[in-house]
Design a protein around this motif. Structure first.
Motif, PDB file in Angstrom:
ATOM      1  N   GLY A  97     -12.000   9.425  -7.756  1.00 21.98           N
ATOM      2  CA  GLY A  97     -11.513   9.358  -6.598  1.00 21.98           C
ATOM      3  C   GLY A  97     -12.468   8.132  -5.739  1.00 21.98           C
ATOM      4  N   CYS A  98     -12.722   8.211  -4.365  1.00 18.43           N
ATOM      5  CA  CYS A  98     -13.352   7.073  -3.883  1.00 18.43           C
ATOM      6  C   CYS A  98     -13.713   7.717  -2.564  1.00 18.43           C
ATOM      7  CB  CYS A  98     -12.194   5.883  -3.483  1.00 18.43           C
ATOM      8  SG  CYS A  98     -12.752   4.611  -2.396  1.00 18.43           S
ATOM      9  N   SER A  99     -15.129   7.742  -2.445  1.00 20.38           N
ATOM     10  CA  SER A  99     -15.759   8.421  -1.419  1.00 20.38           C
ATOM     11  C   SER A  99     -15.369   7.414   0.210  1.00 20.38           C
ATOM     12  CB  SER A  99     -17.486   8.048  -1.425  1.00 20.38           C
ATOM     13  OG  SER A  99     -17.564   6.780  -1.395  1.00 20.38           O
ATOM     14  N   ASP A 102     -11.935   9.048   0.638  1.00 22.11           N
ATOM     15  CA  ASP A 102     -12.133  10.388   1.178  1.00 22.11           C
ATOM     16  C   ASP A 102     -12.523  10.377   2.654  1.00 22.11           C
ATOM     17  OD1 ASP A 102     -11.539  11.231  -1.408  1.00 22.11           O
ATOM     18  OD2 ASP A 102     -13.367  11.712  -2.009  1.00 22.11           O
ATOM     19  N   SER A 103     -13.134   9.257   3.201  1.00 22.30           N
ATOM     20  CA  SER A 103     -13.751   9.384   4.409  1.00 22.30           C
ATOM     21  C   SER A 103     -12.701   9.133   5.500  1.00 22.30           C
ATOM     22  CB  SER A 103     -14.999   8.264   4.704  1.00 22.30           C
ATOM     23  OG  SER A 103     -14.454   6.998   4.540  1.00 22.30           O
ATOM     24  N   ASN A 105      -9.247  11.152   6.328  1.00 23.98           N
ATOM     25  CA  ASN A 105      -8.284  12.288   6.123  1.00 23.98           C
ATOM     26  C   ASN A 105      -7.070  11.651   7.115  1.00 23.98           C
ATOM     27  OD1 ASN A 105      -7.359  14.905   7.605  1.00 23.98           O
ATOM     28  ND2 ASN A 105      -8.073  15.503   5.569  1.00 23.98           N
ATOM     29  N   THR A 127      -7.652   3.482   0.739  1.00 21.24           N
ATOM     30  CA  THR A 127      -7.089   4.779   1.500  1.00 21.24           C
ATOM     31  C   THR A 127      -5.846   5.171   0.705  1.00 21.24           C
ATOM     32  OG1 THR A 127      -5.598   3.274   2.598  1.00 21.24           O
ATOM     33  CG2 THR A 127      -7.465   3.943   3.898  1.00 21.24           C
ATOM     34  N   THR A 128      -5.450   6.501   0.993  1.00 23.54           N
ATOM     35  CA  THR A 128      -4.518   7.265   0.354  1.00 23.54           C
ATOM     36  C   THR A 128      -3.452   6.728   0.852  1.00 23.54           C
ATOM     37  OG1 THR A 128      -4.444   8.904   1.973  1.00 23.54           O
ATOM     38  CG2 THR A 128      -5.860   9.505   0.416  1.00 23.54           C
ATOM     39  N   ASP A 280     -17.158   7.186 -10.180  1.00 27.77           N
ATOM     40  CA  ASP A 280     -15.661   7.334 -10.263  1.00 27.77           C
ATOM     41  C   ASP A 280     -15.136   6.175 -11.348  1.00 27.77           C
ATOM     42  OD1 ASP A 280     -14.586   9.778  -8.618  1.00 27.77           O
ATOM     43  OD2 ASP A 280     -16.356   8.993  -7.522  1.00 27.77           O
TER      44      ASP A 280
END
Ligand code: 13P
Ligand code: SF4
Length: 322
Positions: A97-99, A102-103, A105, A127-128, A280
């Protein structure tokens, strides 16, 4: 096949030459291996292409391979998948993943965007796909300034998720973009005191800093830039010693390209480690890469409805970066 932990958990045949087998499988399956500069040295060495986030997206977009193996973190695989929905895209360990990603949402980001009608939404590539679906233009640290500069001076802009990169681009462009409050835990950790100490012990050393680092670290830099920009600076400048404040994986390519220059990884604030690693990014190993090619797993999947939206801002970035 068991991929419960994010990678193919199968025994490797004893006695095989794993590097030769990776090359053989790659040819057999018409696969291409892409690796980010933060990957382990042995992964960078076996990859067909290494690059920063922008280069990897560009290479994926023009690839004619049937299988793209993205040695990086999941958002990089997702970006490649969105660009190549007809291809198999593999990340050898999808738990990478990637912090920073993840920051941010997607549900919260959508609320933020909807609360600011009339704003152009710029999202960092970290970003996702779901966040990219609410975005107008994707950027990377390589092209963020150029893309923001190309927009009309009075354009109202939301920039997410990296607050440090956002503040840096605001400073460079004189804009007042509305920033999402996210950050990368790896780049935020660098210690100013330890960098200054290294500078004192290495007179003449140039400090190279990624814009995901905190502002006080950026201020003491001789060069602030994306992973690729820092590499280019080290290669092309006449200086011979560099303190590198970004993920330490980049030192592998720096040393390869400049064997006579000295590269010192900048240390983090806490802990005894002398460099700053993204755990990661280091999850991909030769064994996981081999098994992922052999079994063509784990595949990166993106909901087609999300991909249809997310591809627009990614393509816009690619067009604007030509
Ligand atoms: P770039 O590859 O765009 O420099 O980004 C750095 C990073 O943190 C990637 O995860
Ligand atoms: Fe994410 Fe930071 Fe790791 Fe890059 S270095 S993948 S931004 S956590």
């Amino acid at each position: 096949m068991n991929v419960d932990n994010g990678y193919v958990d199968a025994p490797i045949e004893s006695g095989i030459d794993i590097k030769k087998e990776i090359v053989r499988l790659k040819k057999e399956k018409n696969a291409v291996i892409l690796a980010h500069y933060y990957q382990r040295p042995e992964i960078q060495d076996i990859a067909d292409y290494i690059g920063d986030s922008l280069a990897l997206a560009q290479i994926a977009a023009r690839s004619t391979a049937d299988v793209i193996v993205m040695c990086g973190v999941l958002f990089m695989g997702e970006t490649a998948k969105v660009l190549c929905m007809d291809k198999k895209v593999i990340v050898p360990d999808v738990s990478a993943g990637c912090s920073l990603a993840d920051s941010c949402n997607a549900v919260e980001f959508e609320k933020f965007v909807k609360a600011h009608p009339g704003y152009t939404v710029i999202s960092y590539v970290n970003t996702t796909a779901a966040v990219k679906a609410f975005t107008d233009i994707v950027v990377t640290s390589s092209n963020a300034k150029q893309i923001v500069d190309s927009l009309p001076a009075d354009e109202k802009i939301i920039f997410g998720p990296d607050r440090n990169l956002g503040n840096y681009i605001n400073m460079l462009t004189g804009r007042n973009m509305l920033l999402w409050d996210g950050a990368c835990h790896v780049h935020e950790q660098f210690s100013i005191d330890k960098i200054l100490e290294l500078k004192k012990n290495n007179p003449g050393a140039k400090v190279l800093v990624h814009p995901e680092c905190r502002k006080p670290v950026q201020i003491i830099a001789d060069k602030v830039g994306s992973t690729k920009a820092l590499l280019d600076y080290a290669v092309n400048s006449g200086f011979d010693t560099f303190i590198v404040a970004t993920e330490s994986g980049i030192l592998h390519e720096m040393v390869k390209r400049c064997p006579d220059k000295k590269f010192i990884p900048a240390p983090p604030e806490n802990g005894s480690c002398s460099c700053n690693e993204c755990a990661d990014m280091k999850l991909v190993t030769l064994e996981k890469l081999y098994n992922s090619l052999k079994y063509e797993m784990p595949l990166v999947e993106v909901d087609p409805a999300i991909a249809e939206k997310a591809i627009k801002p990614i393509k816009r970035m690619l067009e604007m970066s030509k």
